[in-house]
Design a protein around this motif. Sequence first.
Motif, PDB file in Angstrom:
ATOM      1  N   HIS A   3       0.846  -1.187   0.000  1.00 22.65           N
ATOM      2  CA  HIS A   3       0.000   0.000   0.000  1.00 22.65           C
ATOM      3  C   HIS A   3       0.881   1.235   0.000  1.00 22.65           C
ATOM      4  O   HIS A   3       1.755   1.399   0.856  1.00 22.65           O
ATOM      5  N   ASN A   4       0.689   2.092  -0.970  1.00 27.99           N
ATOM      6  CA  ASN A   4       1.451   3.330  -1.076  1.00 27.99           C
ATOM      7  C   ASN A   4       0.966   4.318  -0.015  1.00 27.99           C
ATOM      8  O   ASN A   4      -0.195   4.734  -0.046  1.00 27.99           O
ATOM      9  N   SER A   7      -0.833   7.417  -1.156  1.00 22.11           N
ATOM     10  CA  SER A   7      -2.062   7.313  -1.939  1.00 22.11           C
ATOM     11  C   SER A   7      -3.191   8.080  -1.263  1.00 22.11           C
ATOM     12  O   SER A   7      -3.274   8.123  -0.027  1.00 22.11           O
ATOM     13  N   ILE A   8      -4.003   8.690  -2.084  1.00 26.20           N
ATOM     14  CA  ILE A   8      -5.151   9.403  -1.494  1.00 26.20           C
ATOM     15  C   ILE A   8      -6.387   8.514  -1.440  1.00 26.20           C
ATOM     16  O   ILE A   8      -7.460   8.943  -1.041  1.00 26.20           O
ATOM     17  N   ARG A   9      -6.245   7.241  -1.837  1.00 26.05           N
ATOM     18  CA  ARG A   9      -7.401   6.332  -1.748  1.00 26.05           C
ATOM     19  C   ARG A   9      -7.696   6.035  -0.284  1.00 26.05           C
ATOM     20  O   ARG A   9      -6.790   5.763   0.499  1.00 26.05           O
ATOM     21  N   THR A  10      -8.934   6.087   0.074  1.00 25.51           N
ATOM     22  CA  THR A  10      -9.298   5.834   1.475  1.00 25.51           C
ATOM     23  C   THR A  10      -9.221   4.327   1.740  1.00 25.51           C
ATOM     24  O   THR A  10      -9.301   3.530   0.809  1.00 25.51           O
ATOM     25  N   ALA A  13     -12.089   2.500   0.166  1.00 27.27           N
ATOM     26  CA  ALA A  13     -12.019   2.302  -1.283  1.00 27.27           C
ATOM     27  C   ALA A  13     -11.105   1.124  -1.627  1.00 27.27           C
ATOM     28  O   ALA A  13     -11.330   0.426  -2.608  1.00 27.27           O
ATOM     29  N   ARG A  14     -10.090   0.905  -0.794  1.00 32.12           N
ATOM     30  CA  ARG A  14      -9.154  -0.176  -1.084  1.00 32.12           C
ATOM     31  C   ARG A  14      -9.755  -1.561  -0.828  1.00 32.12           C
ATOM     32  O   ARG A  14      -9.407  -2.526  -1.484  1.00 32.12           O
ATOM     33  N   ARG A  16     -13.081  -2.230  -0.789  1.00 35.84           N
ATOM     34  CA  ARG A  16     -14.398  -2.406  -1.408  1.00 35.84           C
ATOM     35  C   ARG A  16     -14.319  -3.467  -2.514  1.00 35.84           C
ATOM     36  O   ARG A  16     -13.467  -3.407  -3.383  1.00 35.84           O
TER      37      ARG A  16
END
Lengths: 131, 130
Positions: A3-4, A7-10, A13-14, A16
Amino acid sequence: MSHNPNSIRTPLARVRGLGAAKSGTGHFWMQRLTAVANIPLTFAMVVIVVMLAKLDYAGARALVANPLVGILLIAFLVSALLHMRLGMQVIIEDYVHEEGKKIVLILLNTFFAVLMGLASIYAILRIGFGS
Amino acid sequence: MPRTSPAQRPLSPHLQIYKPTITMVMSVLHRVTGAALFFGTLLVVAMLVALAAGKDAYGVVQAIYGSWIGKLVLFGYTWALFHHMFGGLRHLIWDTGAMFDREARMKLGWATLIGSVGLTLLVWALVLMR
């Protein structure tokens, strides 16, 4: 899974779509929605079939050709077929553990439900339109 | 490390170990009737397709459904339908969080069985009545 940190992914979201069900509450909700719809529609279907049992061919055609009867039958079939497809999917997922076999059965499950729906709706509409 | 034959370990308690309870039997029956209804849909669809196909096809279906074995299957389908419906109603009640205590669970289980058998007999009395 890496996992970066930038990253701006919540986190939501990862994850889901990654659960065993590959989806959220869609399955559960559709199961309950069709379950509720099935209750009155089942009674309608049973009443119609009991009436059909007492009619000859011409009488049976006339009954199914009635718009209310035809619409109720289609509604029952759509709701029941959606419901049974979800139910059988759960049964397959519970007892078939080999991935390939499971995917084939889940495909067949959907094909069966769609085929039953198409055949019955085609039949009801044909009778309704009088051909 | 080479695999040897599996050790004789005790299995976790399974179906035949437990004394059947009404809730357990109703749970099993809910799945069994659900699976039966999946295939039973063919009965409804076959009848409608035959009705659309014509008098001869409908006559064949009527003859099969009217035979004693046909009636037996349809009787079973009717019961499965009502049993699954009452069982589903029970689950919808539980979805609200109500009736989870022991007394209520047992009552709901028996109500499911009595309701489904009663309604099936009522419908077949109507079918067989001339």
